[in-house]
Design a protein around this motif. Structure first.
Motif, PDB file in Angstrom:
ATOM      1  N   ARG A  70      54.908  49.440  25.661  1.00 56.17           N
ATOM      2  CA  ARG A  70      54.997  48.473  26.754  1.00 56.17           C
ATOM      3  C   ARG A  70      53.628  47.940  27.148  1.00 56.17           C
ATOM      4  N   THR A  71      52.619  48.136  26.312  1.00 51.56           N
ATOM      5  CA  THR A  71      51.270  47.682  26.634  1.00 51.56           C
ATOM      6  C   THR A  71      50.800  46.607  25.656  1.00 51.56           C
ATOM      7  N   VAL A  72      49.796  45.849  26.104  1.00 55.33           N
ATOM      8  CA  VAL A  72      49.122  44.882  25.241  1.00 55.33           C
ATOM      9  C   VAL A  72      47.627  45.012  25.499  1.00 55.33           C
ATOM     10  N   ALA A  73      46.840  45.032  24.422  1.00 59.39           N
ATOM     11  CA  ALA A  73      45.395  45.253  24.519  1.00 59.39           C
ATOM     12  C   ALA A  73      44.638  43.987  24.138  1.00 59.39           C
ATOM     13  N   LEU A  74      43.591  43.702  24.908  1.00 56.41           N
ATOM     14  CA  LEU A  74      42.721  42.555  24.684  1.00 56.41           C
ATOM     15  C   LEU A  74      41.326  43.069  24.369  1.00 56.41           C
ATOM     16  N   THR A  75      40.747  42.584  23.265  1.00 55.83           N
ATOM     17  CA  THR A  75      39.421  43.016  22.832  1.00 55.83           C
ATOM     18  C   THR A  75      38.401  41.941  23.168  1.00 55.83           C
ATOM     19  N   LEU A  76      37.367  42.307  23.930  1.00 57.49           N
ATOM     20  CA  LEU A  76      36.341  41.355  24.333  1.00 57.49           C
ATOM     21  C   LEU A  76      34.959  41.844  23.923  1.00 57.49           C
ATOM     22  N   ASN A  77      34.155  40.906  23.432  1.00 58.85           N
ATOM     23  CA  ASN A  77      32.757  41.204  23.157  1.00 58.85           C
ATOM     24  C   ASN A  77      31.925  40.902  24.404  1.00 58.85           C
ATOM     25  N   VAL A  78      32.424  41.345  25.538  1.00 61.06           N
ATOM     26  CA  VAL A  78      31.676  41.339  26.787  1.00 61.06           C
ATOM     27  C   VAL A  78      31.600  42.791  27.210  1.00 61.06           C
ATOM     28  N   ARG A  79      30.428  43.349  27.141  1.00 61.15           N
ATOM     29  CA  ARG A  79      30.257  44.785  27.334  1.00 61.15           C
ATOM     30  C   ARG A  79      31.062  45.590  26.328  1.00 61.15           C
ATOM     31  N   ARG A  80      31.531  44.925  25.258  1.00 61.07           N
ATOM     32  CA  ARG A  80      32.203  45.581  24.146  1.00 61.07           C
ATOM     33  C   ARG A  80      33.326  46.496  24.634  1.00 61.07           C
TER      34      ARG A  80
END
Length: 218
Positions: A70-80
Motif C-alpha cells: 500500500r506504499t509508493v516510494a519517490l527517489t530524489l537527488n535532494v539530500r539523496r
C-alpha cells in the motif's frame, strides 16, 4: 506559474497511475519543484499530488515511483533520499538515504511483497518494511552498483564481481568474478546491464553478447 514540466517515470497499480514529476519555477530552469502525483487510469482524474522537499537547482526526480504493497516510494537527488507515502492517502510514512555511485549512476529502490530494498549509504543494501521503514536486514555491498532480484535472491554487481544475496535473510550465498569459470562466464569483466526473472534466470549483457545464468535449486 511554471515554465516547463516533465516526468521521470510512472508506475501503475490497479486503476491508479503514479507519476514522479517536476516543474521549472523560473524561465532558465535554475529552480525546480519535485512532485508525486496519482491519477485514475480510467478517467485521468487527479487523485492527489504532493510537493516533496524544498525546490532544487536541478531536476531532482531521478527514477519512476516504486510501488510496494500500500506504499509508493519517490527517489530524489535532494539530500539523496527516498520518500515513502501511503499510496491511497498520500500520507508521508518515512524517509531513508540512498547511495549514488559516481556523479549520476545509481540504482533506485526496488521492492516486493511488504519489503522495499534501498541501496543505502556506504554501498549497503537495506531490506526495509515498506509501511514504516523497519530494517529487516542490511548487507554491506562492497561497492555494488547494480542490483536485480529474483524470487529468492538478489544479484549485486560491483566491477567484475557478482554477489548472490539471500533475499529473505540478507546473507551472502555466493560471490565470484571472471576467474570463476565453473560458476560464471569469464566475460563478467565488463557487465553492461543485468536483468532477472522470478523463474531464476539472470541475464548479463556483456561485451560480445548476452549470457544467461540459471539459479541452482535451494
Amino acid at each position: 506559474f511554471s515554465f516547463r514540466a516533465g516526468a521521470s517515470g510512472a508506475a501503475v497499480s490497479g486503476d491508479t497511475v503514479y507519476i514522479a514529476g517536476w516543474t521549472w519555477l523560473d524561465a532558465d530552469g535554475l529552480t525546480t519543484q519535485q512532485w508525486l502525483m496519482a491519477f485514475s487510469a480510467s478517467t485521468g482524474q487527479q487523485l492527489w499530488q504532493v510537493a516533496q522537499a524544498e525546490p532544487a537547482q536541478f531536476v531532482a526526480v531521478v527514477a519512476p515511483p516504486v510501488i510496494v504493497g500500500r506504499t509508493v516510494a519517490l527517489t530524489l537527488n535532494v539530500r539523496r533520499q527516498v520518500f515513502v507515502f501511503d499510496r491511497f492517502t498520500a500520507e508521508p510514512l518515512w524517509r531513508s538515504p540512498f547511495v549514488i555511485n559516481g556523479s549520476s549512476a545509481f540504482d533506485p529502490p526496488f521492492g516486493s511483497g511488504d519489503t522495499l530494498f534501498v541501496p543505502g549509504p556506504e554501498s549497503a543494501l537495506e531490506a526495509r518494511r515498506a509501511t514504516d521503514g523497519f530494517v529487516f536486514w542490511r548487507w554491506e555491498g562492497l561497492g555494488a552498483q547494480t542490483y536485480v532480484m529474483t524470487r529468492s535472491r538478489i544479484y549485486a554487481e560491483a566491477g567484475r564481481t557478482l554477489y548472490v544475496i539471500d533475499r529473505a535473510r540478507g546473507f551472502l550465498r555466493w560471490s565470484g568474478d571472471r576467474a570463476s569459470a565453473s560458476e560464471l562466464p569469464d566475460a563478467l569483466e565488463s557487465i553492461l546491464f543485468m536483468a532477472a526473472s522470478d523463474e531464476g534466470r539472470v541475464l548479463l549483457s556483456v561485451a560480445g553478447g548476452v549470457r544467461c545464468l540459471r539459479e541452482r535449486a535451494d
